[in-house]
Design a protein around this motif. Structure first.
Motif, mmCIF file in Angstrom:
data_model
loop_
_atom_site.group_PDB
_atom_site.id
_atom_site.type_symbol
_atom_site.label_atom_id
_atom_site.label_comp_id
_atom_site.label_asym_id
_atom_site.label_seq_id
_atom_site.Cartn_x
_atom_site.Cartn_y
_atom_site.Cartn_z
ATOM 1 N N GLY A 46 125.844 36.127 37.868
ATOM 2 C CA GLY A 46 125.883 37.573 38.074
ATOM 3 C C GLY A 46 124.528 38.209 37.879
ATOM 4 N N ALA A 47 124.101 39.011 38.867
ATOM 5 C CA ALA A 47 122.825 39.731 38.788
ATOM 6 C C ALA A 47 123.054 41.210 38.578
ATOM 7 C CB ALA A 47 122.001 39.500 40.054
ATOM 8 N N GLY A 48 124.061 41.531 37.732
ATOM 9 C CA GLY A 48 124.196 42.885 37.241
ATOM 10 C C GLY A 48 123.204 43.103 36.109
ATOM 11 N N MET A 49 123.343 44.196 35.394
ATOM 12 C CA MET A 49 122.350 44.513 34.372
ATOM 13 C C MET A 49 122.317 43.469 33.250
ATOM 14 S SD MET A 49 120.950 47.033 35.751
ATOM 15 C CE MET A 49 119.773 47.264 34.434
ATOM 16 N N ALA A 50 123.471 42.940 32.845
ATOM 17 C CA ALA A 50 123.483 41.941 31.774
ATOM 18 C C ALA A 50 122.793 40.656 32.221
ATOM 19 C CB ALA A 50 124.919 41.657 31.345
ATOM 20 N N GLY A 51 123.097 40.211 33.439
ATOM 21 C CA GLY A 51 122.467 38.992 33.938
ATOM 22 C C GLY A 51 120.981 39.153 34.161
ATOM 23 N N LEU A 52 120.592 40.310 34.672
ATOM 24 C CA LEU A 52 119.172 40.548 34.951
ATOM 25 C C LEU A 52 118.334 40.598 33.677
ATOM 26 C CD1 LEU A 52 119.525 43.236 37.760
ATOM 27 C CD2 LEU A 52 118.656 40.908 38.056
ATOM 28 N N VAL A 53 118.831 41.311 32.666
ATOM 29 C CA VAL A 53 118.026 41.436 31.450
ATOM 30 C C VAL A 53 117.948 40.104 30.714
ATOM 31 C CG1 VAL A 53 119.848 42.157 29.822
ATOM 32 C CG2 VAL A 53 117.505 42.959 29.508
ATOM 33 N N THR A 105 118.319 51.212 27.460
ATOM 34 C CA THR A 105 118.135 51.619 28.848
ATOM 35 C C THR A 105 116.795 52.310 29.032
ATOM 36 O OG1 THR A 105 120.531 51.960 28.963
ATOM 37 C CG2 THR A 105 119.206 52.824 30.784
ATOM 38 N N LEU A 106 116.492 53.236 28.141
ATOM 39 C CA LEU A 106 115.239 53.987 28.241
ATOM 40 C C LEU A 106 114.032 53.072 28.041
ATOM 41 C CD1 LEU A 106 116.345 57.186 26.306
ATOM 42 C CD2 LEU A 106 115.829 57.029 28.744
ATOM 43 N N LYS A 107 114.190 52.041 27.224
ATOM 44 C CA LYS A 107 113.090 51.110 26.994
ATOM 45 C C LYS A 107 112.699 50.417 28.287
ATOM 46 C CE LYS A 107 111.206 46.971 25.802
ATOM 47 N NZ LYS A 107 111.001 45.790 26.680
ATOM 48 N N TYR A 108 113.692 49.924 29.036
ATOM 49 C CA TYR A 108 113.370 49.208 30.271
ATOM 50 C C TYR A 108 112.935 50.153 31.383
ATOM 51 C CZ TYR A 108 114.847 44.853 28.187
ATOM 52 O OH TYR A 108 114.932 43.752 27.372
ATOM 53 N N VAL A 109 113.465 51.347 31.406
ATOM 54 C CA VAL A 109 112.981 52.347 32.361
ATOM 55 C C VAL A 109 111.488 52.582 32.153
ATOM 56 C CG1 VAL A 109 113.082 54.800 32.968
ATOM 57 C CG2 VAL A 109 115.199 53.501 32.719
ATOM 58 N N LYS A 110 111.095 52.692 30.902
ATOM 59 C CA LYS A 110 109.683 52.895 30.591
ATOM 60 C C LYS A 110 108.869 51.650 30.903
ATOM 61 C CE LYS A 110 106.579 54.243 26.820
ATOM 62 N NZ LYS A 110 106.491 54.644 25.380
ATOM 63 N N GLU A 111 109.418 50.464 30.595
ATOM 64 C CA GLU A 111 108.680 49.225 30.818
ATOM 65 C C GLU A 111 108.337 49.037 32.291
ATOM 66 O OE1 GLU A 111 109.374 44.442 29.993
ATOM 67 O OE2 GLU A 111 109.971 45.946 28.511
ATOM 68 N N ALA A 174 113.834 46.572 39.930
ATOM 69 C CA ALA A 174 112.620 46.243 39.183
ATOM 70 C C ALA A 174 112.784 44.920 38.442
ATOM 71 C CB ALA A 174 112.283 47.366 38.203
ATOM 72 N N PHE A 175 113.954 44.711 37.815
ATOM 73 C CA PHE A 175 114.234 43.414 37.192
ATOM 74 C C PHE A 175 114.174 42.301 38.229
ATOM 75 C CE2 PHE A 175 116.449 45.735 33.658
ATOM 76 C CZ PHE A 175 115.878 45.068 32.590
ATOM 77 N N ALA A 176 114.847 42.539 39.363
ATOM 78 C CA ALA A 176 114.937 41.495 40.394
ATOM 79 C C ALA A 176 113.573 41.124 40.945
ATOM 80 C CB ALA A 176 115.858 41.965 41.517
ATOM 81 N N GLU A 177 112.684 42.086 41.043
ATOM 82 C CA GLU A 177 111.336 41.801 41.527
ATOM 83 C C GLU A 177 110.615 40.843 40.571
ATOM 84 O OE1 GLU A 177 107.219 44.151 42.791
ATOM 85 O OE2 GLU A 177 109.041 45.287 42.335
ATOM 86 N N LYS A 178 110.827 41.045 39.271
ATOM 87 C CA LYS A 178 110.213 40.152 38.289
ATOM 88 C C LYS A 178 110.843 38.759 38.325
ATOM 89 C CE LYS A 178 107.422 43.209 36.438
ATOM 90 N NZ LYS A 178 105.937 43.075 36.529
ATOM 91 N N LEU A 179 112.078 38.686 38.828
ATOM 92 C CA LEU A 179 112.799 37.416 38.878
ATOM 93 C C LEU A 179 112.813 36.830 40.283
ATOM 94 C CD1 LEU A 179 115.753 38.541 36.607
ATOM 95 C CD2 LEU A 179 114.128 36.714 36.042
ATOM 96 N N ALA A 180 111.915 37.276 41.118
ATOM 97 C CA ALA A 180 111.871 36.831 42.516
ATOM 98 C C ALA A 180 111.867 35.305 42.599
ATOM 99 C CB ALA A 180 110.642 37.402 43.211
ATOM 100 N N GLY A 181 112.722 34.777 43.467
ATOM 101 C CA GLY A 181 112.814 33.334 43.626
ATOM 102 C C GLY A 181 113.797 32.669 42.688
ATOM 103 N N LYS A 182 114.236 33.389 41.661
ATOM 104 C CA LYS A 182 115.182 32.830 40.693
ATOM 105 C C LYS A 182 116.625 33.273 40.974
ATOM 106 C CE LYS A 182 111.690 32.757 37.013
ATOM 107 N NZ LYS A 182 111.485 31.297 37.054
ATOM 108 N N ILE A 183 116.797 34.229 41.900
ATOM 109 C CA ILE A 183 118.136 34.744 42.204
ATOM 110 C C ILE A 183 118.596 34.197 43.549
ATOM 111 C CG2 ILE A 183 119.568 36.799 42.485
ATOM 112 C CD1 ILE A 183 117.484 38.388 40.938
#
Length: 402
Positions: A46-53, A105-111, A174-183
């Motif tokens: 799953g590439a929802g928020m839990a899987g992505l983080v 949530t706000l932490k990752y928005v800022k990151e 934004a998470f998915a971009e950092k995980l490019a090729g892994k999804i």
């Protein structure tokens, strides 16, 4: 739902511990985990928020991560609807609001340097009907109606809630971009198993059944979908909880108009009906003359709307809202709907496993770990999915017992 968030947070030592974790800075929480032994091969379902983080943080810690996602996009129930709207307008199908006390949530928005803006407009008036008659009120009158009618602590001060400018889906992207090729997208899981040496996941992709093995599996699939997957590697009690967890219905209907005529009458496009349906105007901060009015129906009303054909959903909503914002019918251009019970990969908007089963549902079973908003005190929020994802990051980093 039988148990609201406030009752859970006040009455549960489990939730108190989880809430304490959320107050720790995420960077500190992750950095405090010392990797023991070699990097592990981790398969995330799953590439929802839990899987992505969890994938994002495990990758930073040096683990080999692969994510299987049945949809063709990341985000799960975080999805911004852009079609069929004109002029680049958009509205949210799922997660939309970020309370001011949702620190993860706000932490990752800022990151990821994503811009925020207020969710609610400060100008013009909202409408509420929940006290027996039509009232035109400041926006805090709308948020008061929301809090009173839903009877739960919705998180922080609603008047200070924010949203991601450009659409909430910018966060999972934004998470998915950092995980490019892994999804791997379009990969629907059909079986989860394990033995003393490894975990094994069978899935369908491009019309073919395939399989992958890993040292650990993180399952973030909603229980409403997971119950139809073969699970020989899980205990009977875990499977009972998966089968019995109820997912709530939510429906949203969107009406695009050629202009924002309601503003000429001093209204901001937000309203709260006598049937506890929220009406939002997600385009109040978006450029252009056109606008979108949308309804947000929760359990009780959502099921009724879900049973209708899409054309009837739009037609009945148009009639309802025309009685609130006179002139809507003449300015209406097109509509769209989203009913989460109809979504193949969600089958509901949110869930909570219940206080009694919280530990059993959340605990790892040998090589298989579990995460998702349904396994957190913040069920129905991105904060819940993120917190559960970080929980399993810590579990993966602990010495294996297998």
């Amino acid at each position: 739902m039988a148990l609201n968030r406030r009752q859970f947070l006040k009455g549960s030592a489990i939730a108190a511990a989880a809430a304490g974790f959320s107050r720790v800075r995420v960077s500190d929480a992750v950095a405090a985990v010392v990797q023991r032994g070699p990097a592990r091969k981790v398969l995330i379902l799953g590439a929802g928020m839990a899987g992505l983080v969890s994938g994002y943080e495990l990758t930073k810690l040096g683990h080999e991560v692969t994510i299987l996602e049945a949809r063709t996009r990341p985000g799960g129930r975080v999805h911004t609807l852009r079609e069929p709207f004109s002029d680049g307008l958009y509205a949210e199908e799922g997660a939309a609001r970020i309370p001011d006390n949702h620190d993860l949530t706000l932490k990752y928005v800022k990151e990821f340097s994503l811009p925020l803006e207020p969710f609610y407009p400060s100008r013009l008036r909202a409408v509420r009907f929940d006290r027996g008659s039509r009232e035109e009120v400041p926006i805090d009158g709308f948020t008061d109606a929301m809090t009173r009618n839903f009877g739960e602590d919705l998180g922080g001060s609603p008047e200070r809630w924010q949203k991601i400018k450009g659409g909430t889906d910018l966060l999972p992207k934004a998470f998915a971009e950092k995980l490019a090729g892994k999804i791997q997208y379009g990969a629907a899981v059909v079986k989860i198993d394990q033995d003393a040496r490894q975990a094994r996941v069978g899935f369908l992709k491009d019309g073919r059944q395939q399989a992958l093995t890993a040292d650990s599996v993180i399952c973030t699939i909603p229980f409403s979908v997971l119950r139809d997957i073969e699970l020989p590697g899980l205990s009977a009690r875990k499977k009972e909880i998966i089968k019995s967890t109820n997912y709530d219905a939510v429906s949203r209907v969107y009406l695009q108009t050629r202009n924002r005529f309601w503003e000429e009458n001093g209204l901001n496009g937000f309203a709260f009906t006598s049937g506890a349906i929220e009406i939002w105007q997600p385009t109040w901060s978006q450029p252009g003359p056109r606008g979108i009015l949308m309804t947000y129906a929760r359990p009780g009303e959502a099921e009724r709307i879900t049973r209708l054909k899409e054309s009837d959903r739009i037609g009945t909503t148009l009639k309802q809202l025309d009685g609130i914002f006179s002139g809507l019918r003449e300015n209406f251009e097109r509509g769209a709907t989203k009913c989460w019970k109809d979504d193949e990969w969600a089958r509901g908007a949110w869930a909570f496993v219940g206080l009694t089963d919280f530990f059993t549902a959340s605990v790892r079973e040998e090589r298989i770990h579990f995460a998702g908003e349904h396994l957190s005190p913040w069920f129905s929020w991105m904060q819940g999915a993120l917190s559960s994802g970080l929980r399993v990051v810590k579990e993966i980093e602990q010495p294996a017992k297998v």
